[in-house]
Design a protein around this motif. Structure first.
Motif, PDB file in Angstrom:
ATOM      1  N   MET A 197      -8.258 -10.686 -10.045  1.00  0.00           N
ATOM      2  CA  MET A 197      -9.402 -11.175  -9.285  1.00  0.00           C
ATOM      3  C   MET A 197      -9.309 -10.755  -7.813  1.00  0.00           C
ATOM      4  N   GLU A 198      -8.110 -10.754  -7.275  1.00  0.00           N
ATOM      5  CA  GLU A 198      -7.920 -10.292  -5.900  1.00  0.00           C
ATOM      6  C   GLU A 198      -8.243  -8.810  -5.781  1.00  0.00           C
ATOM      7  N   LEU A 199      -7.817  -8.023  -6.760  1.00  0.00           N
ATOM      8  CA  LEU A 199      -8.128  -6.591  -6.746  1.00  0.00           C
ATOM      9  C   LEU A 199      -9.631  -6.363  -6.732  1.00  0.00           C
ATOM     10  N   LEU A 200     -10.377  -7.200  -7.444  1.00  0.00           N
ATOM     11  CA  LEU A 200     -11.826  -7.054  -7.547  1.00  0.00           C
ATOM     12  C   LEU A 200     -12.575  -7.777  -6.432  1.00  0.00           C
ATOM     13  N   SER A 201     -11.830  -8.295  -5.443  1.00  0.00           N
ATOM     14  CA  SER A 201     -12.440  -8.988  -4.298  1.00  0.00           C
ATOM     15  C   SER A 201     -13.264 -10.194  -4.728  1.00  0.00           C
ATOM     16  N   VAL A 202     -12.807 -10.904  -5.740  1.00  0.00           N
ATOM     17  CA  VAL A 202     -13.469 -12.126  -6.201  1.00  0.00           C
ATOM     18  C   VAL A 202     -13.006 -13.297  -5.338  1.00  0.00           C
ATOM     19  N   PHE A 203     -13.964 -14.019  -4.748  1.00  0.00           N
ATOM     20  CA  PHE A 203     -13.615 -15.194  -3.958  1.00  0.00           C
ATOM     21  C   PHE A 203     -13.014 -16.252  -4.884  1.00  0.00           C
ATOM     22  N   PRO A 204     -11.849 -16.783  -4.551  1.00  0.00           N
ATOM     23  CA  PRO A 204     -11.248 -17.805  -5.417  1.00  0.00           C
ATOM     24  C   PRO A 204     -11.958 -19.142  -5.272  1.00  0.00           C
ATOM     25  N   PRO A 205     -11.941 -19.971  -6.318  1.00  0.00           N
ATOM     26  CA  PRO A 205     -12.486 -21.331  -6.196  1.00  0.00           C
ATOM     27  C   PRO A 205     -11.580 -22.176  -5.314  1.00  0.00           C
ATOM     28  N   GLN A 206     -12.141 -23.270  -4.833  1.00  0.00           N
ATOM     29  CA  GLN A 206     -11.300 -24.190  -4.058  1.00  0.00           C
ATOM     30  C   GLN A 206     -10.259 -24.852  -4.946  1.00  0.00           C
ATOM     31  N   ASP A 207     -10.609 -25.063  -6.210  1.00  0.00           N
ATOM     32  CA  ASP A 207      -9.703 -25.758  -7.131  1.00  0.00           C
ATOM     33  C   ASP A 207      -9.480 -24.923  -8.389  1.00  0.00           C
ATOM     34  N   TYR A 208      -8.239 -24.530  -8.627  1.00  0.00           N
ATOM     35  CA  TYR A 208      -7.802 -24.006  -9.922  1.00  0.00           C
ATOM     36  C   TYR A 208      -7.046 -25.154 -10.588  1.00  0.00           C
ATOM     37  N   ILE A 209      -7.529 -25.668 -11.698  1.00  0.00           N
ATOM     38  CA  ILE A 209      -6.897 -26.837 -12.311  1.00  0.00           C
ATOM     39  C   ILE A 209      -6.477 -26.504 -13.742  1.00  0.00           C
ATOM     40  N   GLY A 210      -5.199 -26.665 -14.022  1.00  0.00           N
ATOM     41  CA  GLY A 210      -4.689 -26.434 -15.361  1.00  0.00           C
ATOM     42  C   GLY A 210      -4.852 -27.655 -16.250  1.00  0.00           C
ATOM     43  N   ALA A 211      -4.883 -27.405 -17.553  1.00  0.00           N
ATOM     44  CA  ALA A 211      -5.010 -28.512 -18.499  1.00  0.00           C
ATOM     45  C   ALA A 211      -3.837 -29.483 -18.361  1.00  0.00           C
ATOM     46  N   MET A 212      -2.640 -28.942 -18.145  1.00  0.00           N
ATOM     47  CA  MET A 212      -1.462 -29.809 -18.073  1.00  0.00           C
ATOM     48  C   MET A 212      -1.539 -30.776 -16.901  1.00  0.00           C
TER      49      MET A 212
END
Length: 375
Positions: free
Chosen positions: A76-91
């Protein structure tokens, strides 16, 4: 905005990338319009495909998940995709799921199957009156897609074949967490219901993902949240992206015809050209990827770069930026947006004004995530 994330058991292919690039454009538009956006994305880091791949490869499922999450984020960084404020895992959201499952059981929207060995918890498909409003599928279509996309219509003890698993009782060799309804782990759909509503509220603006998630995943995620929280509609807009094919055939792991983002970049392809190749078709359409698509995108990028270096006057530059914005505002019409820039690059742009080049380059970067080099 909530966009369903990956199950981290394989590398990011262009089908995944196309979905996240679509919502990257939506995110960029909203920011360009001065909106404050809370963007959330989950990672299903506890799920059967992850366990199965880890067992096949003889690795720990946690290590496999972590490695693929890292690779996804780097793609995603390579493609210049803005990251979300929250990446939340199921765990990390298990407690939130347990709370929502408890609410569904308490209000009669869910039940425990009569199975002493595996007392799984299911949500009733009849728990909300408007079930089906998102996909608008008929009963036959629902039955077909439920069976194809992770459902278990033949599970004994269910009241309705379409009832969805929300808490899977502990199985040998699988991770589990304690809960008031016994040890186990979250179901897939309710995971997203809990993560989204706990961060964005009972009802929010945009729920997004690939078209293959429309049913059952998004339909059930909405139904679980609506039944548990007493809201009529979880999201105001449900946005789904079309599938990507390779040379006329849908990309799939079973066919082995996946094109991976990091492989393309390792081969020297410009991430901006990859973005342009994906944007050549409308996000909702079934699209095709091929060497020809990539070659055209590379030619396009080269033409835009040359035009930015010899930009013409400010009036023409402002005009193309206005057309770019208008096209993206029209249901993210990327083909029209690209055509507007093509027309500007190929046309008579007037006397060169360096500030005109700076304006267009900034717009391409900010609105499309496409970077053109300037001397």
């Amino acid at each position: 905005m909530y966009v369903c994330g990956i199950t981290p058991y394989d590398s990011t292919h262009l089908g995944h990338a196309a979905t996240y690039l679509t919502f990257d454009l939506i995110y960029r538009q909203l920011l360009d319009q001065g909106k404050q956006v809370h963007y959330v994305q989950n990672i299903t880091d506890v799920d059967d495909p992850l366990f199965e791949r880890a067992e096949r490869d003889g690795v720990d499922w946690r290590e496999l998940g972590d490695s693929q999450i890292d690779l996804f984020r780097s793609d995603m960084e390579l493609l210049s995709v803005f990251p979300p404020q929250d990446y939340i895992g199921a765990m990390e959201s298990v407690d939130e799921v347990i709370e929502m499952v408890g609410k569904l059981l308490d209000n009669g929207a869910a039940y425990v199957v009569d199975d002493e060995e595996y007392p799984d918890v299911y949500a009733s498909v009849d728990a909300t009156q408007q079930f089906g409003y998102e996909s608008n599928y008929n009963d036959e279509q629902m039955a077909e897609f439920f069976a194809e996309r992770g459902g278990d219509p033949d599970r004994k003890g269910k009241r309705n074949p379409l009832d969805a698993l929300i808490w899977k009782a502990e199985r040998p060799g699988e991770p589990s967490w304690d809960s008031p309804f016994g040890p186990g782990r979250p179901g897939w759909h309710v995971e997203c219901s809990a993560i989204a509503t706990n961060r964005l509220g009972k009802s929010f603006d945009i729920q997004g993902g690939g078209s293959d998630l429309k049913f059952p995943h998004h339909e059930f995620s909405a139904a679980h949240a609506e039944a548990a929280l007493g809201v009529e509609r979880m999201a105001n807009f449900y946005v789904h992206t079309g599938m990507i094919g390779l040379d006329g055939t849908k990309m799939s792991k079973s066919l082995g015809n996946l094109v991976f983002v990091h492989k393309l970049v390792e081969q020297g392809e410009d991430p901006s050209a990859i973005r342009l190749g994906i944007f050549a078709g409308h996000y909702r359409a079934e699209r095709d990827w091929s060497d020809e698509v990539l070659d055209k995108a590379k030619q396009q990028l080269a033409a835009w770069t040359e035009a930015v270096e010899n930009p013409g006057d400010m009036a023409h530059a402002e005009q193309v930026v206005d057309k770019l914005r208008a096209s993206l505002a029209n249901d993210v019409d990327t083909p029209a947006a690209l055509a507007a820039v093509d027309e500007w690059a190929a046309g008579d742009r007037g006397e060169n004004d360096p500030q005109a080049g700076e304006l267009v380059a900034l717009a391409l970067d900010s609105l499309l995530g496409v970077q053109v080099s300037r001397k």
